[in-house]
Enzyme design. Structure first.
Site, PDB file in Angstrom:
ATOM      1  N   LYS A  87       0.660  -1.013   0.337  1.00 24.39           N
ATOM      2  CA  LYS A  87       0.179   0.189  -0.068  1.00 24.39           C
ATOM      3  C   LYS A  87       0.971   1.072  -0.149  1.00 24.39           C
ATOM      4  O   LYS A  87       1.513   1.022   0.205  1.00 24.39           O
ATOM      5  CB  LYS A  87      -0.661   0.306   1.313  1.00 24.39           C
ATOM      6  CG  LYS A  87      -1.819   0.856   1.626  1.00 24.39           C
ATOM      7  CD  LYS A  87      -2.783   1.172   2.075  1.00 24.39           C
ATOM      8  CE  LYS A  87      -3.890   1.958   2.477  1.00 24.39           C
ATOM      9  NZ  LYS A  87      -4.866   2.201   3.823  1.00 24.39           N
ATOM     10  N   SER A 162      -9.996   1.557   2.862  1.00 20.10           N
ATOM     11  CA  SER A 162      -8.662   3.129   2.498  1.00 20.10           C
ATOM     12  C   SER A 162      -8.193   1.604   1.243  1.00 20.10           C
ATOM     13  O   SER A 162      -7.409   2.839   0.212  1.00 20.10           O
ATOM     14  CB  SER A 162      -8.421   4.328   3.111  1.00 20.10           C
ATOM     15  OG  SER A 162      -6.844   3.208   3.871  1.00 20.10           O
ATOM     16  N   SER A 186      -9.817  -0.316   6.995  1.00 16.65           N
ATOM     17  CA  SER A 186      -8.984   0.171   5.678  1.00 16.65           C
ATOM     18  C   SER A 186      -8.667  -1.684   5.298  1.00 16.65           C
ATOM     19  O   SER A 186      -8.097  -1.579   3.970  1.00 16.65           O
ATOM     20  CB  SER A 186      -8.077   1.022   5.389  1.00 16.65           C
ATOM     21  OG  SER A 186      -8.509   2.040   5.404  1.00 16.65           O
TER      22      SER A 186
HETATM   23  N1  GLN Z   1     -12.585   4.236   6.224  1.00 11.71           N
HETATM   24  C1  GLN Z   1     -12.352   4.773   7.730  1.00 11.71           C
HETATM   25  C2  GLN Z   1     -12.070   5.895   7.263  1.00 11.71           C
HETATM   26  O1  GLN Z   1     -12.494   6.655   6.415  1.00 11.71           O
HETATM   27  C3  GLN Z   1     -11.071   4.423   7.807  1.00 11.71           C
HETATM   28  C4  GLN Z   1     -10.178   4.585   6.966  1.00 11.71           C
HETATM   29  C5  GLN Z   1      -8.892   3.695   7.669  1.00 11.71           C
HETATM   30  O2  GLN Z   1      -9.131   2.405   8.358  1.00 11.71           O
HETATM   31  N2  GLN Z   1      -7.403   3.529   7.101  1.00 11.71           N
HETATM   32  O3  GLN Z   1     -11.861   6.783   8.082  1.00 11.71           O
END
Ligand code: GLN
Length: 527
Positions: A87, A162, A186
């Protein structure tokens, strides 16, 4: 292509076996994945950067060591020569790191993240860097400054976020393994909506050194794969103490691979979290979840119900704590130290004005929204009312987990309330987007580990559903044990891995154009 097709569809464990048996070379394995990326990534857009030369050089090194008998001498790690995608929130020497943001354009890290060092020590070729929502803020990968990633099951749909890039790369057979980061889901939610496996380890179980911080008290790096065993194998490579991360646990890593191989759950207590299913969850998600419960019960697990009444406040508290920490962490992107620098078009050239112009041009809307939310929650007059209260809720969530784990060895829930939604569907409705993480956020708030595995396809739309397992802190091994058993029971029912049923991936002669045909036919709703 046929031979390559077999290689790209192999699990990491199977590839490791083929490499050790000299049935195939590491260069062939790596090249097969690079070819696959070249064929399909124009449509999937899982990668922001492909690391062709270095990946092949590492693979060639593995082959040379093996040819010289080095594997017998114990010079090769079990996963040596098995390629991986990373990532693009995780810093790497020799490749750009963007965090999905324009503000880091052109920046190269002068150091490797600890997890990357460990991949290099294991001689796993790094295929490239995967797409993400800018600074990991989002649930769909649509907030990437470089365009969205597409879900390989249906190219019109989101791959989650994400870490949509890592999940899509693995689901589209562009990589057998990937690394993700999970602050509120994410790793797990992209796993759920792409039919892959994703693990958020116990907080402190994997070093965060070199993961660009979003919310430091919530962030964790973890594995993404197609099988539970593969995640255990990767977790074993990246996990364990790191003196460079002050929150890193001292305990030696448990044998997670052994845990994934135990093969039974008889006598284990598995707790259904009353608050994390039912109302608000898509019917097909709920149905697949119930089937998994039946399978576990049939395998001798005792299914109990637990209640975590404070989980309903988790999302609200998360959206105070996470932006607060992010607003502080992102202050370092000032136009001086990293990446982009934008000069004000007119007026005096002061440092504040350069910072303002750089941040205005470099950050996207979602990042700005969260920085504003976070600075507000932390401001003198509101700190206690917002940030302070959210921290108290966090303690209540931890207590809910403690009470639940007094009754059950492992907890279970759907990973996400819905299957993959359409690209664009929630882009202008941040609250609807945030709601996708209701089931994943509690684990980050309490630091406990979580694993998402494919639970089948939803009746309504034929799209993958994720089942989430949660364990007490430092008990990641339990996730692999229960996860591997559930996976084998489900695959016995399906007659093979779920990904074999992805409509855009079943054609053995799959090319970029076959993928676009699949996308075209999905417009007609042909699932
Ligand atoms: N979707 C969540 C957010 O927008 C989690 C993001 C993540 O785990 N990096 O914060």
């Amino acid at each position: 292509m046929t031979e390559n097709n077999e290689l790209i569809r192999s699990s990491a464990a199977a590839l490791a076996g083929k490499l050790a048996a000299r049935e195939v070379s590491a260069v062939e394995v790596t090249q097969a994945h690079l070819d696959r990326i070249a064929a399909v990534d124009g449509k999937v857009h899982a990668f922001l950067h492909v690391n062709t030369d270095e990946a092949l050089a590492v693979a060639a090194e593995v082959d040379a060591i093996r040819a010289a008998g080095g594997d017998a001498a114990g010079e090769l790690h079990a996963l040596a020569g098995v390629p991986i995608a990373v990532k693009d929130l995780i810093v790497t020497i020799g490749q750009p790191t963007t965090a999905g943001s324009k503000i880091l354009e052109g920046w190269h890290s002068p150091y490797d993240a600890t997890v990357v060092k460990r991949l290099r020590a294991a001689k796993m070729p790094i295929l490239g860097k995967t797409n993400l929502d800018e600074f990991a803020m989002g649930s769909s990968t649509e907030h990437s400054a470089f365009g969205p990633t597409h879900n390989p099951w249906d190219l019109d749909r989101i791959p989650g976020g994400s870490g949509g890039g890592s999940a899509a790369a693995v689901a589209a057979f562009e990589a057998p393994l990937a690394l993700g980061t999970d602050t509120g889901g994410s790793i797990r939610q992209p796993g759920a909506v792409t039919g892959t496996v994703g693990v958020k380890p116990t907080y402190g179980g994997v070093s965060r050194y070199g993961a660009i911080a979003m919310a430091s008290s919530l962030d964790q790096i973890g594995p993404v794969s197609r099988t539970v065993l593969d995640s255990a194998l990767l977790h074993q490579v990246i996990g364990g103490h790191d003196p460079r991360d002050s929150t890193s646990l001292q305990d030696p890593l448990e044998d997670l691979v052994a845990a994934a191989s135990i093969g039974n759950v008889a006598g284990m207590k598995i707790g259904i979290i009353k608050e994390l299913h039912g109302e608000g969850y898509q019917a097909g998600v709920e149905n697949r979840f119930n089937e998994s419960l039946e399978l576990l019960r049939g395998a001798g697990a005792e299914i109990v119900e637990v209640s975590c009444p404070n989980f309903k406040y988790a999302l609200g508290a998360y959206y105070l704590i996470m932006p607060s920490e992010a607003s502080s962490n992102l202050a370092k992107f000032d136009g001086v130290r990293y990446g982009l620098r934008v000069l004000p078009e007119e007026g005096p050239m002061t440092i504040e004005r350069v910072m303002g112009a750089t941040r205005a041009a470099g950050f996207g809307d979602e990042v700005k929204r969260r920085i504003i939310l976070g600075t507000y929650a932390l401001s003198a007059g509101y700190y206690d009312a917002y940030y302070g209260s959210a921290q108290k809720v966090r303690t209540l969530i931890q207590r809910d987990f403690d009470a639940a784990f007094a009754k059950a060895d492992v907890l279970i829930s759907p990973t996400a309330p819905t299957t993959a939604f359409k690209l664009g569907e929630k882009l202008n409705d941040p609250l609807a987007m945030y709601l996708n993480d209701v089931a994943t956020i509690p684990a980050n708030m309490a630091g406990v580990p979580g694993l998402s595995l494919p639970g089948g396809l939803a009746d309504e739309d034929g799209l993958p559903v994720g089942v989430q397992l949660l364990a007490p802190a430092r008990q990641d091994a339990r996730l692999y044990r229960v996860g591997a058993v559930l996976e084998s029971l489900l695959e016995a029912q399906w007659g093979g891995p779920l990904l074999d049923r992805a409509p855009s991936l079943t054609d053995p002669a799959l090319t970029g154009s076959a993928l676009s045909d699949a996308a075209a036919s999905s417009h007609g709703g042909s699932h």
